[in-house]
Motif scaffolding. Structure first.
Motif, mmCIF file in Angstrom:
data_model
loop_
_atom_site.group_PDB
_atom_site.id
_atom_site.type_symbol
_atom_site.label_atom_id
_atom_site.label_comp_id
_atom_site.label_asym_id
_atom_site.label_seq_id
_atom_site.Cartn_x
_atom_site.Cartn_y
_atom_site.Cartn_z
ATOM 1 N N PRO B 152 -22.093 72.312 -19.868
ATOM 2 C CA PRO B 152 -23.286 71.471 -19.650
ATOM 3 C C PRO B 152 -24.391 72.203 -18.881
ATOM 4 O O PRO B 152 -25.564 71.889 -19.050
ATOM 5 C CB PRO B 152 -22.763 70.297 -18.823
ATOM 6 N N LEU B 153 -24.009 73.190 -18.068
ATOM 7 C CA LEU B 153 -25.022 73.935 -17.328
ATOM 8 C C LEU B 153 -25.758 74.899 -18.243
ATOM 9 O O LEU B 153 -26.961 75.128 -18.091
ATOM 10 C CB LEU B 153 -24.366 74.687 -16.168
ATOM 11 N N VAL B 154 -25.028 75.459 -19.194
ATOM 12 C CA VAL B 154 -25.665 76.405 -20.114
ATOM 13 C C VAL B 154 -26.678 75.686 -20.999
ATOM 14 O O VAL B 154 -27.763 76.202 -21.268
ATOM 15 C CB VAL B 154 -24.596 77.130 -20.966
ATOM 16 N N ALA B 238 -26.502 83.445 -21.905
ATOM 17 C CA ALA B 238 -26.271 82.313 -21.008
ATOM 18 C C ALA B 238 -27.300 82.250 -19.885
ATOM 19 O O ALA B 238 -27.326 81.296 -19.118
ATOM 20 C CB ALA B 238 -24.864 82.372 -20.431
ATOM 21 N N MET B 239 -28.153 83.250 -19.801
ATOM 22 C CA MET B 239 -29.210 83.232 -18.783
ATOM 23 C C MET B 239 -30.239 82.141 -19.050
ATOM 24 O O MET B 239 -31.151 81.925 -18.253
ATOM 25 C CB MET B 239 -29.930 84.586 -18.731
ATOM 26 N N ILE B 240 -30.078 81.464 -20.187
ATOM 27 C CA ILE B 240 -30.977 80.337 -20.458
ATOM 28 C C ILE B 240 -30.736 79.202 -19.470
ATOM 29 O O ILE B 240 -31.579 78.330 -19.289
ATOM 30 C CB ILE B 240 -30.813 79.862 -21.911
ATOM 31 N N ALA B 241 -29.593 79.237 -18.813
ATOM 32 C CA ALA B 241 -29.288 78.213 -17.808
ATOM 33 C C ALA B 241 -30.247 78.363 -16.633
ATOM 34 O O ALA B 241 -30.854 79.418 -16.442
ATOM 35 C CB ALA B 241 -27.847 78.366 -17.345
ATOM 36 N N PRO B 242 -30.389 77.310 -15.823
ATOM 37 C CA PRO B 242 -31.249 77.430 -14.640
ATOM 38 C C PRO B 242 -30.787 78.590 -13.759
ATOM 39 O O PRO B 242 -29.589 78.887 -13.709
ATOM 40 C CB PRO B 242 -31.047 76.099 -13.917
ATOM 41 N N THR B 243 -31.713 79.212 -13.051
ATOM 42 C CA THR B 243 -31.388 80.421 -12.303
ATOM 43 C C THR B 243 -30.266 80.258 -11.275
ATOM 44 O O THR B 243 -29.465 81.177 -11.114
ATOM 45 C CB THR B 243 -32.652 80.985 -11.632
ATOM 46 N N VAL B 245 -27.605 78.743 -11.610
ATOM 47 C CA VAL B 245 -26.381 78.922 -12.391
ATOM 48 C C VAL B 245 -26.193 80.396 -12.723
ATOM 49 O O VAL B 245 -25.106 80.955 -12.571
ATOM 50 C CB VAL B 245 -26.437 78.080 -13.677
ATOM 51 N N SER B 246 -27.285 81.042 -13.156
ATOM 52 C CA SER B 246 -27.189 82.471 -13.455
ATOM 53 C C SER B 246 -26.750 83.224 -12.217
ATOM 54 O O SER B 246 -25.962 84.165 -12.282
ATOM 55 C CB SER B 246 -28.530 83.022 -13.916
ATOM 56 N N ILE B 347 -26.687 88.352 -6.458
ATOM 57 C CA ILE B 347 -27.192 86.986 -6.245
ATOM 58 C C ILE B 347 -28.568 87.064 -5.580
ATOM 59 O O ILE B 347 -29.464 86.270 -5.865
ATOM 60 C CB ILE B 347 -26.189 86.144 -5.428
ATOM 61 N N THR B 348 -28.771 88.081 -4.730
ATOM 62 C CA THR B 348 -30.100 88.280 -4.145
ATOM 63 C C THR B 348 -31.134 88.498 -5.244
ATOM 64 O O THR B 348 -32.200 87.862 -5.252
ATOM 65 C CB THR B 348 -30.102 89.516 -3.218
ATOM 66 N N LEU B 349 -30.803 89.377 -6.183
ATOM 67 C CA LEU B 349 -31.764 89.672 -7.245
ATOM 68 C C LEU B 349 -32.059 88.434 -8.082
ATOM 69 O O LEU B 349 -33.212 88.156 -8.428
ATOM 70 C CB LEU B 349 -31.224 90.798 -8.130
ATOM 71 N N PHE B 350 -31.002 87.676 -8.425
ATOM 72 C CA PHE B 350 -31.244 86.477 -9.229
ATOM 73 C C PHE B 350 -32.055 85.451 -8.452
ATOM 74 O O PHE B 350 -32.943 84.802 -9.004
ATOM 75 C CB PHE B 350 -29.914 85.864 -9.687
ATOM 76 N N PHE B 351 -31.728 85.294 -7.179
ATOM 77 C CA PHE B 351 -32.514 84.370 -6.355
ATOM 78 C C PHE B 351 -33.990 84.760 -6.390
ATOM 79 O O PHE B 351 -34.876 83.908 -6.514
ATOM 80 C CB PHE B 351 -32.018 84.395 -4.903
ATOM 81 N N CYS B 352 -34.249 86.054 -6.261
ATOM 82 C CA CYS B 352 -35.637 86.525 -6.291
ATOM 83 C C CYS B 352 -36.276 86.204 -7.634
ATOM 84 O O CYS B 352 -37.403 85.690 -7.691
ATOM 85 C CB CYS B 352 -35.698 88.034 -6.050
ATOM 86 N N ALA B 353 -35.536 86.492 -8.710
ATOM 87 C CA ALA B 353 -36.092 86.238 -10.039
ATOM 88 C C ALA B 353 -36.441 84.765 -10.187
ATOM 89 O O ALA B 353 -37.504 84.411 -10.718
ATOM 90 C CB ALA B 353 -35.092 86.669 -11.115
#
Lengths: 506, 500
Positions: B152-154, B238-243, B245-246, B347-353
């Motif tokens: 469901p998250l994806v 799967a990166m289409i999910a909200p960040t 989640v990514s 996770i730092t990088l994704f948070f930034c993105a």
């Protein structure tokens, strides 16, 4: 206590009769009597189950005081207790569900539906309780006749599909009866316990072999074992929900039960595995049936036809358990009887609820149900997780035991079949789930996040929501059952099934 | 106390399961209360996990046997160093992700937020369940729940593309799950047990064809989640999910569940010795090595920031798989520690993105010129993560990579040393330019200072500091390094107490 085996079908037969008589005056009274009968028989079954498990002994009852093998004997042993509890449980659940559903789908026919349902349950319970191979035939026909009546009140195609089913069913019953005749002429008795004492000396007897083959073929037809399944999709497609909700979960299973009973307790050890390759044949047909049913289920657009083809595949899991003929494999097959009864009952009842609320039976039209009937759809998700075999639902464990059985037997092709079929059922069931949880009327074009903010406004296409309590409670009970049986499956195995498969050794 | 702590693993699983129920019941109308459940559950969960650290390091194995779930197989939990390490990083990062997700979901006015937070909590329950499973059946039970709960998250975006990707995701996940179940059935058929044992419980008596079949089934089952090529293609999609989640699931929890599966498989099912003798180790190492290089190369071609990070994840997951497959203590230590350091840095990088996207709407690397002037904190954190992944000293990535490199020398497989070095350069080549662009190129678009909400910047700063601390003083926080050492000791019997 000792009357329990006879009491279960008697209560139901009585209920059927009274329900019909009372129903002619007042439909409510008729319903009430039939429901009482089903409820009472369920309670008695549970009582019997507890008694059998705690004493470790089968309860025997000689009909009319005639001592077997002269008279007919009713036996509540571990296997019978397992089956009757399931049958009467599903019976009660469907009875609770029935009034609203029948009122909607087959208005005016409920008066005759209730006695037929009681009769159907009585026949199935009788089949599992009787200790007499001929008496089993009698109950098989009682169940069959009741089923024809129930099915024929269905939609336009119903009577025709039922006629076909009737012909096939009669042929199946005929084969079985012929086999019983051969058996009687060779062994001179119809009592199961008696037969199991006499048959070891007759293992090489041609008539006995023919008898076994005929009986199994007859039952396999009734069980809808591939390729003898062809009657089933049309029947389920046109059936009223209550009929499908009873027949799909338990009726085919009882025929499978009868084969298991013959295999374990009537014919001598090794007869079905070595003297005649019956279990292996059933296993291979089942393996084919699993693939066939799953693949055709993918191709269906009608929800009920999809369930029907899925049933062809699922009943074959039970057949595969028989085919493996080792304790753990057969435990898997036996456990799948209960699992599939719960899951398929659940899915059919949900189908009926959806139909009541929206009139929809085709999968592509099911869009947006997740929003309009949320609780029903949560139950649906539990059902499909079970069908696919995701732990901790019941479906996972039966498949796991079948896999263990396949490893033990070195049956690698069947091992592969079980694995592949799980993927196939994932394909056809998740397709429906995806449809259900889509927003109704969603634009098929890309919806980007920017528009996402507005999406939360509900535009209810189907304002009526979840079904009324009388239909939702049965659905909730079955959904809970799918999970509980999974989590506590070992309780069932250690209390009942290990005893059942004891004749296989190990 | 120890008696009580035996229930800690179960409670750690249940606490987020309870939150998963409470969240939809509270609903969108009381969203502050709803978010409280998430925060509360995440803090409690981490507290429960952390409370077991001293005991486990002292040799305690907390756990409970709940009920017999199949003949001879218990539904059982047991906390050992390997599970603890994974649980620590996942549950700690969940706290930060919870805050971040609040900022992200509200900032982006996302739909179906209750479902989102509820499913995220279920995923965390399943992840912790995976960590603490005492046997393979319990493991696969949680593994499957994780697969299904992520779906469901994806498809969160609800677009046609999301559904298509969701289907692909499910096909991969279900295939992996059923391959695992098949493998488990084989193991049970051969040995009659499924309990994890440090050093493994399979033996060569099963015969090579059987062992290889088991290995292949498990490699599919874990390889999908760990993104080992050629099973990786679901992950970038799967990166289409909200960040959030990514960031949490597809850089930490879900994908590391696959990697953790390899840890269990090699260390606790096959055992390093048998795994090496049968020749599976070198096969796995080869796949992992190829994945490291190829994923880095593909990452360079991606202009979409999250896609680039996704391929970077694919590569770094295989660092860990490689470290496990090299079988020598140093490499295993590096692998275990990389589970933590990569989690913190990625996770730092994704948070930034995600912060950039929510704040400015930008998704592509080529749009980020000069953004350092607008979001200096975010981009500084991004810089720390980037150089850390490339393996620059003083950031956590250096430590784990050091041990991995030392391990490949120990194992006398210098080719993998080469792979690690090349990949370090490639990492620098696809990540560092993003930072230089952001700070040194000018653009009209980002004239003034303006960071995203504190809910997002806060977690970014914390994970950045965590990445640095892991590099400067590896054992400084929560004893991550000691736990990693304890894993290797229990699997190989080699002690690091003399200083590693």
């Amino acid at each position: 206590m000792s009357q329990i085996p006879a009491l279960i079908p008697t209560l139901l037969l009585l209920a059927a009769l009274l329900s019909l008589l009372a129903g002619l005056k007042s439909q409510r009274a008729g319903y009430f009597l039939a429901l009482m009968g089903a409820g009472a028989s369920f309670l008695v079954s549970v009582l019997g189950l507890v008694e059998v498990v705690s004493s470790g002994q089968a309860i025997r009852y000689a009909m009319g005081g005639w001592i077997p093998p002269i008279g007919i004997e009713f036996v509540l042993d571990h296997l019978a207790a397992y089956m009757t509890t399931l049958i009467t449980f599903i019976g009660v659940v469907v009875f609770i569900y029935a009034p609203r559903s029948l009122h909607f789908e087959s208005p005016g026919k409920a008066t005759f539906a209730y006695p037929s349902m009681a009769l159907l349950i009585a026949g199935l319970a009788g089949m599992t309780l009787t200790g007499d191979v001929f008496n089993l035939y009698v109950f098989l026909e009682i169940a069959a006749l009741a089923a024809y009546a129930l099915l024929a009140i269905g939609e336009r195609g119903g009577p025709f599909a039922t006629l076909r089913y009737l012909l096939i069913g009669a042929a199946g019953g005929g084969f079985y009866l012929l086999g019983v005749g051969f058996l009687y002429f060779s062994a001179g008795t119809l009592n199961m316990a008696d037969l199991s004492g006499l048959l070891p000396e007759l293992m090489e007897n041609r008539a006995v072999m023919t008898a076994a083959a005929l009986m199994v073929v007859g039952l396999a037809l009734k069980m809808a074992l591939f390729p003898m399944h062809f009657w089933m999709p049309d029947v389920y497609h046109n059936a009223p929900t209550v009929a499908a909700g009873l027949i799909a979960p338990i009726m085919t299973k009882v025929s499978a039960y009868a084969i298991i009973r013959l295999f374990l307790d009537v014919f001598p050890p090794g007869f079905f595995t070595e003297t005649l390759p019956i279990t292996a044949t059933i296993g291979w047909l089942s393996a084919a049936g699993i693939l066939y049913g799953s693949i055709l289920a993918i191709a269906q657009h009608d929800y009920r036809r999809m369930l029907a083809y899925s049933s062809v595949g699922q009943i074959a899991y039970v057949g595969l358990g028989i085919g493996l003929a080792n304790p753990i494999g057969l435990i898997g097959g036996l456990l799948h009887i209960v699992n599939h009864a719960l899951m398929k009952g659940l899915l059919f009842l949900i189908g009926g609820a959806v139909r009541l609320r929206t009139g929809v039976t085709r999968i592509p039209d099911m869009k947006g149900l997740g929003r309009s009937m949320p609780w029903t759809m949560y139950a649906f998700v539990i059902g499909i997780l079970g069908m696919v075999g995701i732990p901790p639902t019941a479906g996972f464990f039966s498949k796991f035991y079948l896999l263990l059985g396949a490893v033990e037997a070195g049956a690698w092709i069947w091992f592969a079949v079980i694995i592949v079929s799980s993927l196939l059922s994932a394909v056809y069931f998740f397709r429906v789930t995806e449809m259900i949880f889509r927003d109704p009327g969603e634009d098929p074009a890309e919806t980007s996040r920017e528009e996402g903010g507005e999406k939360d406004e509900t535009t209810p296409d189907h304002p009526q929501g979840d079904p009324p309590a009388s239909m939702f409670i049965p659905i909730a009970i079955l959904a809970a059952g799918v999970i509980l049986v999974g989590v506590f499956n070992f309780v069932i195995i250690s209390a009942l099934l290990e005893r059942v498969v004891a004749p296989l050794g190990g | 106390m120890d008696q009580l702590l035996n229930w800690a693993p179960l409670l750690a699983i249940l606490v987020s399961a309870l939150a998963a129920v409470a969240i939809p019941l509270t609903g969108e109308r009381n969203r502050n209360l709803r978010e409280t459940w998430t925060i509360l559950a995440s803090i409690l969960k981490f507290g429960l996990v952390a409370s077991m650290i001293p005991g486990v390091l002292a040799g305690q194995r907390y756990g409970v046997e709940l009920l017999e779930i199949a003949p001879g197989i218990e539904l059982a939990l047991r906390v050992d160093p390997a599970g603890l390490l994974f649980a620590m990083s996942a549950s700690f990062l969940w706290i930060l992700t919870s805050f971040y997700a609040i900022g992200y979901m509200r900032g982006g006015k996302e739909r179906k937020q209750s479902r989102f937070f509820s499913m995220l909590a279920v995923c965390l329950s399943a992840t912790i369940g995976i960590c603490f499973s005492a046997n393979l059946l319990t493991f696969v039970l949680f593994y499957e729940i994780l697969s299904v709960a992520t779906y469901p998250l994806v498809i969160h975006a609800g677009s046609e593309k999301a559904y298509r990707i969701g289907r692909q995701y499910l096909v991969y996940a279900i295939t992996a799950g059923i391959a695992l179940v098949g493998g488990i059935a084989l193991i049970y058929g051969v040995t009659g047990t499924l309990d994890f044992v440090p050093g493994g419980f399979l033996d060569a008596g099963a015969g090579a064809p059987m062992l290889w079949t088991i290995f292949i089934l498990f490699a599919i089952g874990f390889g999908v989640k760990a993104g080992v090529m050629p099973l990786q293609s679901w992950l970038p999609n799967a990166m289409i999910a909200p960040t959030p989640v990514s960031a949490l699931l597809h850089a930490v929890a879900v994908v590391k569940a696959g990697v953790f599966g390899f840890v269990r498989l090699v260390g606790y099912v096959f055992g390093p010795e048998l795994f090496g003798d049968m020749g599976a180790a070198i096969v796995l190492a080869t796949f992992a090595g190829a994945t490291i290089v190829l994923a880095s190369l593909i990452a360079m071609t991606k202009d979409d920031l999250k896609a680039r990070l996704a391929y970077s994840t694919v590569g770094h997951l295989s660092y860990i798989v490689l470290g496990i497959a090299l079988l020598v203590p140093q490499a295993m230590l590096g692998a275990a520690f990389h589970m933590v350091t990569h989690a913190a840095m990625k996770i730092t990088l994704f948070f930034c993105a995600g912060a950039i996207y929510i704040h400015t709407g930008k998704k592509k690397v080529s749009q980020l010129d000069g953004i350092g002037r607008q979001m200096p904190i975010t981009m500084a954190a991004f810089g720390v993560g980037a150089v850390g992944l490339a393996g620059v000293p003083l950031v956590g990535g250096f430590v784990s990579k050091w041990y991995l490199a030392a391990g490949s020398v120990d194992a006398e497989l210098l080719i993998f040393l080469g792979v690690l070095l090349v990949s370090g350069l490639l990492n620098a080549a696809y990540l560092v330019p993003i930072v230089t662009r952001a700070f040194f190129r000018s653009s009209e678009e980002h004239p003034r200072f303006g960071e995203a909400s504190i809910f997002m910047v806060g977690p970014i700063v914390v994970t950045m500091l965590l990445s640095l601390l892991l590099g400067i003083h590896p054992d400084g926080i929560f004893g991550f390094f000691s736990v990693a050492e304890a894993i290797v000791e229990s699997v190989t019997g080699v002690s690091f107490s003399g200083g590693g």
